[in-house]
Design an enzyme around this catalytic site. Structure first.
Site, PDB file in Angstrom:
ATOM      1  N   GLU A   1     -44.680-123.097  47.869  1.00 28.52           N
ATOM      2  CA  GLU A   1     -44.832-123.940  49.063  1.00 28.52           C
ATOM      3  C   GLU A   1     -43.542-124.732  49.250  1.00 28.52           C
ATOM      4  OE1 GLU A   1     -48.604-126.241  48.442  1.00 28.52           O
ATOM      5  OE2 GLU A   1     -48.679-124.885  46.761  1.00 28.52           O
TER       6      GLU A   1
ATOM      7  N   HIS B   1     -49.592-122.220  52.693  1.00 22.49           N
ATOM      8  CA  HIS B   1     -50.272-122.185  51.393  1.00 22.49           C
ATOM      9  C   HIS B   1     -50.767-120.786  50.998  1.00 22.49           C
ATOM     10  CE1 HIS B   1     -52.338-123.928  47.991  1.00 22.49           C
ATOM     11  NE2 HIS B   1     -51.968-125.144  48.362  1.00 22.49           N
TER      12      HIS B   1
ATOM     13  N   ASN C   1     -49.129-131.581  50.015  1.00 25.26           N
ATOM     14  CA  ASN C   1     -49.275-132.205  48.695  1.00 25.26           C
ATOM     15  C   ASN C   1     -49.793-133.659  48.811  1.00 25.26           C
ATOM     16  OD1 ASN C   1     -48.651-133.056  45.761  1.00 25.26           O
ATOM     17  ND2 ASN C   1     -48.469-130.839  45.808  1.00 25.26           N
TER      18      ASN C   1
ATOM     19  N   TYR D   1     -51.251-117.549  48.827  1.00 28.07           N
ATOM     20  CA  TYR D   1     -51.229-117.189  47.403  1.00 28.07           C
ATOM     21  C   TYR D   1     -50.850-115.711  47.301  1.00 28.07           C
ATOM     22  CZ  TYR D   1     -54.204-121.315  46.346  1.00 28.07           C
ATOM     23  OH  TYR D   1     -54.738-122.576  46.220  1.00 28.07           O
TER      24      TYR D   1
ATOM     25  N   HIS E   1     -52.846-132.667  51.070  1.00 22.29           N
ATOM     26  CA  HIS E   1     -52.696-131.687  52.144  1.00 22.29           C
ATOM     27  C   HIS E   1     -53.239-132.171  53.498  1.00 22.29           C
ATOM     28  CE1 HIS E   1     -51.077-129.066  49.243  1.00 22.29           C
ATOM     29  NE2 HIS E   1     -52.166-128.435  48.847  1.00 22.29           N
TER      30      HIS E   1
HETATM   31  C1  BGC Z   1     -51.454-128.305  44.895  1.00 21.54           C
HETATM   32  C2  BGC Z   1     -52.537-128.169  43.849  1.00 21.54           C
HETATM   33  C3  BGC Z   1     -53.846-128.005  44.556  1.00 21.54           C
HETATM   34  C4  BGC Z   1     -53.750-126.806  45.479  1.00 21.54           C
HETATM   35  C5  BGC Z   1     -54.957-126.667  46.337  1.00 21.54           C
HETATM   36  C6  BGC Z   1     -51.433-127.067  45.711  1.00 21.54           C
HETATM   37  O1  BGC Z   1     -50.477-127.170  46.695  1.00 21.54           O
HETATM   38  O2  BGC Z   1     -50.202-128.542  44.313  1.00 21.54           O
HETATM   39  O3  BGC Z   1     -52.575-129.290  43.000  1.00 21.54           O
HETATM   40  O4  BGC Z   1     -54.890-127.857  43.652  1.00 21.54           O
HETATM   41  O5  BGC Z   1     -52.682-126.932  46.342  1.00 21.54           O
HETATM   42  O6  BGC Z   1     -55.876-125.878  45.800  1.00 21.54           O
END
Ligand code: BGC
Length: 352
Positions: free
Chosen positions: A317, A180, A80, A182, A106
Site C-alpha cells: 500500500e 488495498h 492506515n 492483496y 482506513h
Molecule cells: C493495516 C493492517 C490492517 C489491514 C486491514 C492494513 O493496511 O496495516 O494493520 O489489519 O490493513 O485488514
C-alpha cells in the site's frame, strides 16, 4: 485494448453496482467495481502463458458488503491509522470514529471502501482507463472539507496497472489515499505468500507500538528482519523474535522509501519463482505499507468455496506514513484549500 461494462449487483440501498473489465492484447485483465472502487480480479500470464487471477477477492457483491479486511478496495480519506482517532488543524480538533481499538483505521467504518463511486470517464484507447469520482462531504467520517476525489485506473500495453489519485478540498483537511489489493502471484489461494521474494527500496521503516501506532522515530533496517534491500523470501525472518514483528503479528509496517526527492520511482517488487510472475511497484509516495495478511483469519470464503487462511495474500500500500497528522516530523498529509492532492502508483507484471 478494451473495456467491458456489466451489471455486478445492487446494494441494499438500491444502488446499482457496475463492473468494468479493462483488457489489453498481452493477456492482462483488471476488473473494477463501482462499490468501493474495488479491484475484484487481476489476470496475468504465468511463465507458461496461462492468465490467472492473482488477487484475493470474492464471488459477489453481498460478500464484499460484509465486513472484510478491505479486499481490493480504495482507501480514504486516510490510509492506515490515526492515533486516538483525533487530530488538529490550526488548533481545531477533529474527532474520528475509533474503529481499531482506540484508533481510526482506513478512514473509518464508512470510508472510501464502502461508498459508491461514479464513473466520470472511460477511455478505450491504446491504454484503457476508468476514472472514478466521489465527493466526500464536509465532516464525513469526521474529516473537514468538501473533498472531491478522482481515482483513475489505467491498464497499459506493457501489463502495467497505473493508479492516479487526485483531490481538492474547500477547507484544510488531511488526506492519504491508497489501494488495498492483496496479491498472491501463484494464483493458488490455498498457498501462503511466504515463499514470495520481496525487494523494498528502503533504508528505514516506521516502528510501531502494540496498537500499530508509530513511535515517532524511524528505524534503520540494517541487521533487522525489515531489511528487504536485497531480494529475500517473506517467510525467512517473519516469525523471528523481534519486538516489531510481535507488534505487527508479522510484517505490517510502513517502509520509508528511498529517493523521495525523485518523485515517481521504484518502490518494491515481488516474485513468485514457481509461476514466474514478477510484480514491480513504482510510486510518488514517501512510504509503502507492506502487510502480509497476518489478520486474515480463515473465515472468509475464497472463490472456490474454501477459506482464505492467514498470510495467503500481501499488500503493498503506497502511502504517507501512518498517523502523520499527529507526527510533526513526518512528511505532511495536510491539504489546504486551493491545493491539489496528486499521487501516482503503478503495478507492472512480467515474467522472470
Ligand atoms: C493495516 C493492517 C490492517 C489491514 C486491514 C492494513 O493496511 O496495516 O494493520 O489489519 O490493513 O485488514
Amino acid at each position: 485494448m478494451s473495456i467491458e461494462k456489466s451489471k455486478y449487483g445492487t446494494t441494499p440501498n438500491g444502488d446499482q453496482v457496475d463492473s468494468y473489465k479493462l483488457k489489453n492484447h498481452t493477456g492482462m485483465e483488471v476488473d473494477i467495481i463501482t462499490f468501493g472502487g474495488i479491484i475484484t480480479a487481476i489476470k496475468v500470464p504465468n511463465i507458461a502463458g496461462t492468465a490467472e487471477n492473482v488477487v484475493i477477492g470474492f464471488n459477489n457483491l453481498e460478500q464484499y458488503m460484509q465486513p472484510n479486511p478491505y479486499f481490493g478496495a480504495l482507501i480514504g480519506r486516510y490510509g492506515n491509522r490515526i492515533a486516538n482517532a483525533k487530530f488538529s488543524i490550526d488548533d481545531i480538533e477533529y474527532k474520528l470514529a475509533a474503529n481499531n481499538g482506540p484508533n481510526n483505521l482506513h478512514g473509518g467504518p464508512k470510508g472510501f471502501h464502502k461508498i459508491m463511486w461514479t464513473v466520470e470517464a472511460t477511455n478505450d484507447g491504446e491504454n484503457s482507463s476508468i476514472k472514478l469520482k466521489y465527493i466526500s462531504k464536509d465532516m464525513e467520517e469526521g474529516f473537514p472539507g468538501n473533498l472531491t476525489v478522482y481515482v483513475t485506473y489505467t491498464l497499459q500495453v506493457d501489463n502495467t496497472l497505473e493508479i492516479v489519485y487526485e483531490a481538492i478540498t474547500d477547507k484544510s483537511t488531511v488526506i492519504n489515499l491508497t489501494q488495498h489489493t492483496y496479491f498472491n502471484l501463484s494464483a493458488d489461494f490455498s498457498k501462503t505468500i511466504l515463499d514470495h521474494e520481496i525487494v523494498i527500496d528502503a533504508d528505514q521503516f516506521v516502528p510501531i507500538d502494540a496498537f500499530s501506532i508509530p513511535t515517532g522515530k524511524l528505524q534503520n533496517v540494517v541487521n533487522t528482519p525489515f531489511d528487504f534491500r536485497q531480494s529475500k523470501i517473506v517467510g525467512k525472518e517473519i516469525d523471528e523474535n523481534h519486538e516489531q514483528l510481535t507488534n505487527g503479528k508479522g510484517y505490517d509496517h510502513c517502509w520509508v522509501l528511498n529517493n523521495q526527492d525523485q518523485g515517481f520511482r521504484f518502490a518494491a517488487s515481488a516474485y513468485d519463482k514457481l509461476s514466474g510472475r514478477f510484480l514491480e511497484v513504482k510510486t510518488t509516495e514517501p512510504g509503502v505499507q507492506f502487510y502480509t495478511g497476518n489478520f486474515i483469519d480463515g473465515t472468509l470464503p475464497t472463490r472456490d468455496g474454501e477459506k482464505y487462511a492467514r498470510r495467503t495474500g500481501f499488500c503493498l500500500e503506497t502511502q504517507h506514513y501512518p498517523d502523520s497528522p499527529n507526527q510533526e516530523s513526518f512528511p505532511t498529509t495536510l491539504l489546504r484549500e486551493g491545493e491539489k492532492y496528486e499521487s501516482k502508483t503503478s503495478f507492472t507484471f512480467s515474467i522472470k
